[in-house]
Design an enzyme around this catalytic site. Sequence first.
Site, mmCIF file in Angstrom:
data_model
loop_
_atom_site.group_PDB
_atom_site.id
_atom_site.type_symbol
_atom_site.label_atom_id
_atom_site.label_comp_id
_atom_site.label_asym_id
_atom_site.label_seq_id
_atom_site.Cartn_x
_atom_site.Cartn_y
_atom_site.Cartn_z
ATOM 1 N N ARG A 69 0.834 -1.218 0.000
ATOM 2 C CA ARG A 69 0.000 0.000 0.000
ATOM 3 C C ARG A 69 0.860 1.256 0.000
ATOM 4 O O ARG A 69 0.553 2.242 -0.663
ATOM 5 C CB ARG A 69 -0.928 0.011 1.227
ATOM 6 C CG ARG A 69 -2.073 -0.971 1.101
ATOM 7 C CD ARG A 69 -2.940 -0.951 2.336
ATOM 8 N NE ARG A 69 -3.741 0.250 2.455
ATOM 9 C CZ ARG A 69 -4.321 0.657 3.600
ATOM 10 N NH1 ARG A 69 -4.160 -0.037 4.702
ATOM 11 N NH2 ARG A 69 -5.050 1.745 3.627
ATOM 12 N N GLN A 100 -11.045 10.044 7.413
ATOM 13 C CA GLN A 100 -10.749 8.670 7.840
ATOM 14 C C GLN A 100 -9.597 8.121 7.010
ATOM 15 O O GLN A 100 -9.117 7.021 7.259
ATOM 16 C CB GLN A 100 -11.985 7.786 7.626
ATOM 17 C CG GLN A 100 -13.189 8.244 8.430
ATOM 18 C CD GLN A 100 -14.465 7.612 7.917
ATOM 19 O OE1 GLN A 100 -14.834 6.510 8.305
ATOM 20 N NE2 GLN A 100 -15.159 8.299 7.031
ATOM 21 N N ASN A 101 -9.173 8.881 6.004
ATOM 22 C CA ASN A 101 -8.163 8.369 5.073
ATOM 23 C C ASN A 101 -6.756 8.485 5.654
ATOM 24 O O ASN A 101 -6.439 9.449 6.341
ATOM 25 C CB ASN A 101 -8.256 9.106 3.744
ATOM 26 C CG ASN A 101 -9.600 8.888 3.071
ATOM 27 O OD1 ASN A 101 -10.332 7.972 3.462
ATOM 28 N ND2 ASN A 101 -9.933 9.704 2.109
ATOM 29 N N HIS A 118 -7.642 8.315 11.508
ATOM 30 C CA HIS A 118 -7.132 6.941 11.477
ATOM 31 C C HIS A 118 -5.628 6.863 11.230
ATOM 32 O O HIS A 118 -5.124 5.815 10.831
ATOM 33 C CB HIS A 118 -7.897 6.124 10.419
ATOM 34 C CG HIS A 118 -9.342 5.903 10.782
ATOM 35 N ND1 HIS A 118 -10.292 5.473 9.889
ATOM 36 C CD2 HIS A 118 -9.999 6.053 11.965
ATOM 37 C CE1 HIS A 118 -11.471 5.378 10.507
ATOM 38 N NE2 HIS A 118 -11.313 5.734 11.751
ATOM 39 N N CYS A 126 7.242 2.855 16.734
ATOM 40 C CA CYS A 126 7.721 1.758 17.561
ATOM 41 C C CYS A 126 6.582 1.269 18.457
ATOM 42 O O CYS A 126 5.805 2.074 18.963
ATOM 43 C CB CYS A 126 8.885 2.256 18.410
ATOM 44 S SG CYS A 126 9.520 0.993 19.518
ATOM 45 N N SER A 186 -18.810 5.218 3.578
ATOM 46 C CA SER A 186 -19.984 4.375 3.800
ATOM 47 C C SER A 186 -20.657 4.745 5.118
ATOM 48 O O SER A 186 -21.790 4.347 5.370
ATOM 49 C CB SER A 186 -19.587 2.898 3.794
ATOM 50 O OG SER A 186 -18.583 2.671 4.759
HETATM 51 P P1 OAD Z 1 -15.715 2.432 2.516
HETATM 52 O O1 OAD Z 1 -14.968 1.575 1.564
HETATM 53 O O2 OAD Z 1 -16.492 1.780 3.594
HETATM 54 O O3 OAD Z 1 -16.728 3.348 1.690
HETATM 55 C C1 OAD Z 1 -16.317 4.048 0.547
HETATM 56 C C2 OAD Z 1 -17.472 4.898 0.074
HETATM 57 O O4 OAD Z 1 -17.014 5.679 -1.027
HETATM 58 C C3 OAD Z 1 -18.682 4.108 -0.424
HETATM 59 O O5 OAD Z 1 -19.854 4.632 0.201
HETATM 60 C C4 OAD Z 1 -18.696 4.379 -1.940
HETATM 61 O O6 OAD Z 1 -20.020 4.428 -2.476
HETATM 62 C C5 OAD Z 1 -18.030 5.743 -1.999
HETATM 63 N N1 OAD Z 1 -17.385 6.062 -3.286
HETATM 64 C C6 OAD Z 1 -16.828 5.224 -4.189
HETATM 65 N N2 OAD Z 1 -16.300 5.924 -5.219
HETATM 66 C C7 OAD Z 1 -16.524 7.237 -4.948
HETATM 67 C C8 OAD Z 1 -16.210 8.461 -5.618
HETATM 68 N N3 OAD Z 1 -15.544 8.477 -6.783
HETATM 69 N N4 OAD Z 1 -16.600 9.625 -5.048
HETATM 70 C C9 OAD Z 1 -17.270 9.629 -3.862
HETATM 71 N N5 OAD Z 1 -17.586 8.507 -3.186
HETATM 72 C C10 OAD Z 1 -17.217 7.328 -3.713
HETATM 73 O O7 OAD Z 1 -14.670 3.505 3.109
HETATM 74 P P2 OAD Z 1 -14.768 4.381 4.433
HETATM 75 O O8 OAD Z 1 -16.148 4.843 4.695
HETATM 76 O O9 OAD Z 1 -13.688 5.393 4.350
HETATM 77 O O10 OAD Z 1 -10.687 2.183 8.722
HETATM 78 O O11 OAD Z 1 -14.355 3.323 5.518
HETATM 79 C C11 OAD Z 1 -14.186 3.743 6.831
HETATM 80 C C12 OAD Z 1 -13.041 3.014 7.483
HETATM 81 O O12 OAD Z 1 -13.191 1.606 7.312
HETATM 82 C C13 OAD Z 1 -11.683 3.285 6.876
HETATM 83 O O13 OAD Z 1 -11.084 4.481 7.368
HETATM 84 C C14 OAD Z 1 -10.902 2.088 7.300
HETATM 85 C C15 OAD Z 1 -11.898 1.032 6.961
HETATM 86 O O14 OAD Z 1 -11.757 -0.175 7.587
HETATM 87 C C16 OAD Z 1 -9.529 1.772 9.270
HETATM 88 O O15 OAD Z 1 -8.642 1.310 8.597
HETATM 89 C C17 OAD Z 1 -9.472 1.956 10.744
#
Ligand code: OAD
Length: 241
Positions: A69, A100-101, A118, A126, A186
Site C-alpha cells: 500500500r 478517515q483516510n 485513522h 515503535c 460508507s
Molecule cells: P468504505 O470503503 O467503507 O466506503 C467508501 C465509500 O465511497 C462508499 O460509500 C462508496 O459508495 C463511496 N465512493 C466510491 N467511489 C466514490 C467516488 N468516486 N466519489 C465519492 N464517493 C465514492 O470507506 P470508508 O467509509 O472510508 O478504517 O471506511 C471507513 C473506514 O473503514 C476506513 O477508514 C478504514 C476502513 O476499515 C480503518 O482502517 C481503521
Amino acid sequence: MSDIVQVAEMLRGAGRVVALTGAGMSAEAGVPTFRDGGGVWKNFRPEELASPEGFARDPLRVWAWYRERRAGLARIEPHEGHRVLARWEARFESMAVVTQNVDGLHHRAGSQRVFELHGRLDETRCVACECRIVGLDDLGPDPRCACGARMRPGVVWFGELLPVDTLEAGMELARQADVCLVIGTSGVVYPAASVAEVAKQGGAAFVEINPQPGALASIADVCLRGGAVEMLTKLDDAVGR
Ligand code: OAD
C-alpha cells in the site's frame, strides 16, 4: 433548483464548513476503497491485516500488505476534488477536513486544516517507545526501532482508540459547522461517522457526496449522487470566489 445550486447557496451563506471524508474521496486518485465493488475488505479480512492481534500473530504478513500500500501511494497524486477543498480554506471563514483516510492526499493537495482520525500510512512507529519515522521509504520486511522493539504502521487498527485530541478537534468543528459535507464514506465506522451526526445535531446543513447512499444518507439534507471530483468541481464553479 438543481441540487448543486441548492448546495452552492448553502455554502455561499456559510462561514464554517467541515468535510468528513472517507475512502471514496481518494477513489478517483487510484486508492482502493474498503467496502464496495473491488474494495479491500472484499479480498482481505480486516482482523488479519488491520488489528493489533493480526500484527502480533503474523507481523511479516501485515507488513507485506502495508509495504504494498505504501509503494502504491508513492505513485498516487491528489485529484482536483482534494484541491477544491484545499482552496476553500481561503474561501470560507473556517474550512476543515476531518478524514478517515490514511493516504495524506488532503495535505498533499494543500489543505492545512486536516484532522486524520485513522493515522497516516507514511508514518511508522515503535510498539514500545515514542520513536516515529515519517516517509514512504521501504523499511524492509520487519522493521525494528533503535530500542530493539518492532515497528508498526502508524495507522489506527480495529479495536484501537482514535487519537483523542484529533477526534475532539473534529467533534468541535462539527458542532460549530454551518455546512457539513460527507464525502465518499460508507458511514459505518464509528466514532468517525459520529462527526457527521454531531454536525447535524448542532444544526449544520448536511450534504452527502457519494455515487451510492451511505449509512448516513437518511439524515442528509441534500445528496449529490456522483463522484467526488465531478461534484466538488461543479460546486466550486457554482459557489464562485
Ligand atoms: P468504505 O470503503 O467503507 O466506503 C467508501 C465509500 O465511497 C462508499 O460509500 C462508496 O459508495 C463511496 N465512493 C466510491 N467511489 C466514490 C467516488 N468516486 N466519489 C465519492 N464517493 C465514492 O470507506 P470508508 O467509509 O472510508 O478504517 O471506511 C471507513 C473506514 O473503514 C476506513 O477508514 C478504514 C476502513 O476499515 C480503518 O482502517 C481503521
